[in-house]
Design a protein around this motif. Structure first.
Motif, PDB file in Angstrom:
ATOM      1  N   UNK A   1      23.007   4.087  39.558  1.00 45.55           N
ATOM      2  CA  UNK A   1      23.715   3.423  40.330  1.00 45.55           C
ATOM      3  C   UNK A   1      23.792   1.754  39.688  1.00 45.55           C
ATOM      4  N   UNK A   2      24.772   1.066  39.947  1.00 49.68           N
ATOM      5  CA  UNK A   2      24.899  -0.179  39.370  1.00 49.68           C
ATOM      6  C   UNK A   2      24.205  -1.154  40.535  1.00 49.68           C
ATOM      7  N   UNK A   3      23.945  -2.408  39.659  1.00 52.38           N
ATOM      8  CA  UNK A   3      23.351  -3.823  40.516  1.00 52.38           C
ATOM      9  C   UNK A   3      24.305  -4.516  40.111  1.00 52.38           C
ATOM     10  N   UNK A   4      24.778  -5.434  41.378  1.00 49.55           N
ATOM     11  CA  UNK A   4      25.576  -6.693  41.130  1.00 49.55           C
ATOM     12  C   UNK A   4      25.187  -7.699  41.916  1.00 49.55           C
ATOM     13  N   UNK A   5      24.723  -8.720  41.371  1.00 49.28           N
ATOM     14  CA  UNK A   5      24.225  -9.865  41.803  1.00 49.28           C
ATOM     15  C   UNK A   5      25.445 -10.974  42.009  1.00 49.28           C
ATOM     16  N   UNK A  27      25.682   1.051  35.565  1.00 47.42           N
ATOM     17  CA  UNK A  27      24.995   2.598  36.006  1.00 47.42           C
ATOM     18  C   UNK A  27      24.241   2.999  34.626  1.00 47.42           C
ATOM     19  N   UNK A  28      23.190   3.353  34.838  1.00 46.09           N
ATOM     20  CA  UNK A  28      22.261   4.106  33.472  1.00 46.09           C
ATOM     21  C   UNK A  28      21.747   3.060  32.534  1.00 46.09           C
ATOM     22  N   UNK A  29      22.006   2.024  32.880  1.00 43.74           N
ATOM     23  CA  UNK A  29      21.766   0.847  31.792  1.00 43.74           C
ATOM     24  C   UNK A  29      20.195   0.488  31.590  1.00 43.74           C
ATOM     25  N   UNK A  30      19.805  -0.039  30.690  1.00 44.76           N
ATOM     26  CA  UNK A  30      18.404  -0.393  30.611  1.00 44.76           C
ATOM     27  C   UNK A  30      18.779  -1.818  30.303  1.00 44.76           C
ATOM     28  N   UNK A 153      17.574   2.666  41.369  1.00 43.98           N
ATOM     29  CA  UNK A 153      17.334   1.518  40.686  1.00 43.98           C
ATOM     30  C   UNK A 153      16.096   1.653  40.320  1.00 43.98           C
ATOM     31  N   UNK A 154      15.627   1.126  39.088  1.00 45.32           N
ATOM     32  CA  UNK A 154      14.081   0.892  38.809  1.00 45.32           C
ATOM     33  C   UNK A 154      13.824  -0.447  38.316  1.00 45.32           C
ATOM     34  N   UNK A 155      12.937  -1.224  39.010  1.00 38.96           N
ATOM     35  CA  UNK A 155      12.649  -2.511  38.674  1.00 38.96           C
ATOM     36  C   UNK A 155      11.385  -2.758  38.052  1.00 38.96           C
ATOM     37  N   UNK A 156      11.290  -3.411  36.766  1.00 38.39           N
ATOM     38  CA  UNK A 156       9.825  -3.571  36.222  1.00 38.39           C
ATOM     39  C   UNK A 156       9.571  -4.911  36.097  1.00 38.39           C
ATOM     40  N   UNK A 157       8.459  -5.453  36.562  1.00 35.78           N
ATOM     41  CA  UNK A 157       8.169  -6.880  36.393  1.00 35.78           C
ATOM     42  C   UNK A 157       6.979  -6.898  35.202  1.00 35.78           C
TER      43      UNK A 157
END
Length: 381
Positions: A1-5, A27-30, A153-157
């Motif tokens: 799924x896409x993220x739009x800020x 979508x699907x982007x790293x 969505x996967x978030x990595x800090x």
């Protein structure tokens, strides 16, 4: 799924941490969010996850505004810098936690947990506790726990920042493989340029709470558009001057920096931007300069070696050309000069210098034409 800020602004007390920031992750982007420490990268992830609220702006996930949706309902996996594992739970129980919270039990839970433990190569460690694991193994547990809930969505800090160099290298490869296998849209925060280059489909540079440039890794590192991005990725050779004349494909550029002891004119690739602006700054990446014993046909200038610094498999060489100091990065095996103070020919092709157009993504759309112009540097006017 896409993220739009969309126009995200965040204050802590009176300090503005994020400043009207807009960003799209496809979508699907790293997608890697790259920048120095303290620029608001982790804050942005927490806003997307719902752990912090923005003071203004919208967060869209898969076409839906999620500003008022609680974190547990956003279908987001979050891998924290410090792992955030439950010390009293085994590896199996840590990974299963998210499924149990969603009332998944029995054989379905067991099958899925073992599937993800196998994916991160921890099947044989399922009964161990976090204190019995290495840093790399803890990070794998955290990744499996984030992925097992099938996040949109996967978030990595900065997930690899606490690991040794060899662990980082190994886990980078695993992380990229797993992301491609799952296809989850991923936003990854780091200040490590090598990490960004290896992992990213696309990179955003964050500076002073704003997105400075969004490009492919190749374009970010070799065609920066602003002085900050150029400096951050190590492209420290900034040539200030003006266009003297153009033909169909090339232009003459007069470098006019104060330190020059004599005028220096170079030949550069012609950009559409040149028809609008006579005075401009060019970025000359250190890796695009060669040091030769003899001059080449184009852009060859006699210089003197001032410094040689070994950096792993490469050498960082500082050369003086008529008072102008240039940084050059060369493979060790290609450096045939013996010492400092030696004279060499400093050579580069016409398409090596790239204009710093200064129009970054935070500018209004109608002011961003140079982005397309700069990317089409092989097209004549």
């Amino acid at each position: 799924m896409s993220i739009v800020l969309e126009n995200i602004t965040k204050y802590f007390s009176k300090q503005k941490v994020l400043d009207n920031l807009s960003l799209t992750v496809e979508l699907g982007e790293f997608h890697v969010l790259l920048g120095p420490s303290g620029e608001g990268k982790s804050t942005l992830l927490k806003i997307i996850a719902g752990l912090l609220k923005p003071d203004s702006g919208n967060i869209w996930i898969n076409g839906t505004i999620v500003n008022n949706i609680p974190p547990q309902e956003r279908k987001i996996g979050f891998v924290f810098q410090d792992y955030a594992l439950f010390p009293h739970l085994t590896v199996y129980e840590n990974v299963a936690y998210g499924l149990k919270a969603r009332s998944i039990k029995g054989k379905i839970l067991e099958k899925k947990v073992m599937q993800y433990l196998e994916m991160v190569d921890l099947k044989d460690y399922k009964d161990k506790y976090p204190t019995q694991l290495s840093g790399g193994q803890k990070q794998r547990v955290a990744l499996a726990r984030a992925l097992i809930i099938d996040p949109q969505v996967l978030l990595l800090d900065e997930p690899l920042s606490h690991l040794d160099a060899w662990q980082r290298e190994q886990l980078r490869e695993e992380l990229k493989r797993i992301q491609k296998k799952t296809g989850v849209t991923t936003l990854y925060v780091t200040h490590d340029q090598i990490e960004a280059m290896i992992l990213a489909d696309k990179i955003s540079i964050l500076h002073q709470g704003r997105i400075e440039q969004v490009e492919s890794p190749e374009d970010i590192f070799y065609r920066p558009k602003t002085p900050f991005v150029a400096a951050f990725v190590g492209a420290t050779n900034i040539l200030k001057g003006k266009i003297l004349k153009c033909n169909d494909t090339k232009a003459e550029f007069l470098i006019s920096q104060r330190e020059l002891t004599k005028p220096l004119v170079i030949t550069v690739q012609k950009y559409p931007l040149f028809q609008h602006r006579k005075e401009i700054s060019l970025c000359l990446h250190p890796e695009k300069i060669s040091l030769k014993e003899r001059p080449e046909e184009e852009n060859s200038f006699l210089g003197r070696v001032l410094d040689i610094i070994p950096q792993g498999t490469v050498l960082k060489v500082t050369v003086d050309v008529y008072g102008l100091r240039l940084q050059v990065v060369l493979p060790k095996r290609s450096f045939g000069f013996s010492s400092i103070k030696e004279y060499v020919w400093v050579c580069f092709s016409a398409d090596a210098p790239h204009p710093l157009c200064g129009k970054c993504p935070r500018a209004p759309e109608h002011l961003r034409a140079c982005q397309k112009e700069c990317s089409s540097n092989h097209q004549a006017l």
